[in-house]
Enzyme design. Structure first.
Site, PDB file in Angstrom:
ATOM      1  N   ASP A  67      -4.403   5.208   7.557  1.00 12.49           N
ATOM      2  CA  ASP A  67      -3.952   6.592   7.402  1.00 12.49           C
ATOM      3  C   ASP A  67      -5.100   7.578   7.528  1.00 12.49           C
ATOM      4  OD1 ASP A  67      -5.193   5.950   4.923  1.00 12.49           O
ATOM      5  OD2 ASP A  67      -3.263   5.538   4.007  1.00 12.49           O
ATOM      6  N   ASN A 135       1.879   4.763  -8.061  1.00 10.42           N
ATOM      7  CA  ASN A 135       3.340   4.829  -7.955  1.00 10.42           C
ATOM      8  C   ASN A 135       3.910   3.745  -7.039  1.00 10.42           C
ATOM      9  OD1 ASN A 135       2.558   5.756  -5.458  1.00 10.42           O
ATOM     10  ND2 ASN A 135       3.493   7.784  -5.647  1.00 10.42           N
ATOM     11  N   HIS A 137       2.742   3.034  -3.935  1.00 11.94           N
ATOM     12  CA  HIS A 137       2.638   3.272  -2.498  1.00 11.94           C
ATOM     13  C   HIS A 137       1.616   2.336  -1.850  1.00 11.94           C
ATOM     14  CE1 HIS A 137      -0.671   6.426  -3.326  1.00 11.94           C
ATOM     15  NE2 HIS A 137      -1.241   5.558  -2.514  1.00 11.94           N
ATOM     16  N   GLU A 142       5.100   6.722   0.391  1.00 13.87           N
ATOM     17  CA  GLU A 142       5.445   7.099  -0.963  1.00 13.87           C
ATOM     18  C   GLU A 142       6.837   6.580  -1.343  1.00 13.87           C
ATOM     19  OE1 GLU A 142       3.161   8.256  -2.740  1.00 13.87           O
ATOM     20  OE2 GLU A 142       2.270  10.126  -2.056  1.00 13.87           O
TER      21      GLU A 142
END
Length: 241
Positions: A67, A135, A137, A142
């Site tokens: 990314d 979380n 990811h 996400e």
């Protein structure tokens, strides 16, 4: 899924680096999927050390990163292109043209996503390194009601931006969007190497590895991959039985 828990970070880093060194020894033109953030720095240090000790050469290797932030140029010290050059590429013998990151500063980011996906499809990773977000990811995929298969633009959740704010002057400086490989692109890798450290991640580690498979915890989809190696330090793995 092969889960290994280490007493120290150095033991974990040595094990992970050895996986890469052994892969390149058996396949000099290996395709490596790489990640950023604090998780892989120790691993990259060990790879640099192996290169300096002439245990490995990266001259025929190709790399793809997961990314990149949207709006940061490669010379911005918070861009992932800058990170990779600083933490790994500038210290080894890999030709620059064989290193690939999404261009988050492209004039047409949608077109850039398509370009990057085509590269990955042509050259899937032999091993893909992943960290794990608080979380759940992976990459910047996400939690959501559904996940995007290919490389795409993502709006970063506030929790993710707050977790990354430690690298910036303030939360306001953290970009709100990024380009990321989709879960489908990640799952094309022949082997996935998930590395997690610290007690703060112990609950999400348990949920991702042993809980229901759900897009609300993107890392849980790794349970469906045929070859996943999980490396945890003692604190990250403390909630696993």
């Amino acid at each position: 899924m092969d889960i290994k828990i280490f007493e120290t970070s150095e033991q974990l880093d040595n094990y992970a680096a050895e996986l890469y060194v052994n892969l390149i020894a058996s396949k000099p033109n290996a395709v490596l999927g790489l990640a950023t953030g604090s998780t892989p720095i120790g691993i990259y240090d060990k790879l640099i050390e192996s290169y300096q000790n002439k245990k490995v050469s990266f001259r025929d290797v190709t790399t793809y990163n997961l990314d990149e932030y949207i709006g940061l140029t490669p010379d911005n010290d918070q861009s992932y292109a800058y990170f990779m050059n600083k933490q790994l590429f500038s210290h080894i013998d890999i030709p620059k043209e064989q290193t690939h990151l999404p261009n988050g500063n492209a004039a047409d980011v949608e077109a850039e996503c398509r370009r990057y996906d085509a590269l990955i499809a042509h050259n899937p990773a032999d091993i893909q390194l992943l960290g794990l977000g608080n979380n759940g990811h992976i990459g910047f995929n996400e939690p959501d009601d559904k996940l995007t298969f290919g490389t795409h633009i993502v709006e970063l959740q506030e929790e993710t931006r707050q977790a990354n704010a430690r690298f910036f002057s303030s939360l306001d400086d953290v970009p709100t969007r990024a380009v990321t490989m989709g879960v489908g692109s990640i799952m094309k890798a022949k082997t996935i190497l998930l590395v997690v450290r610290g007690s703060a991640k112990s609950a999400i580690v348990k949920e991702a590895l042993t809980g229901p498979i759900t897009t609300k915890v993107p890392a849980s989809l790794l349970q469906t991959h045929q070859q996943v190696i999980v490396l945890l330090d003692r604190e990250a793995g403390r909630m696993l039985g």
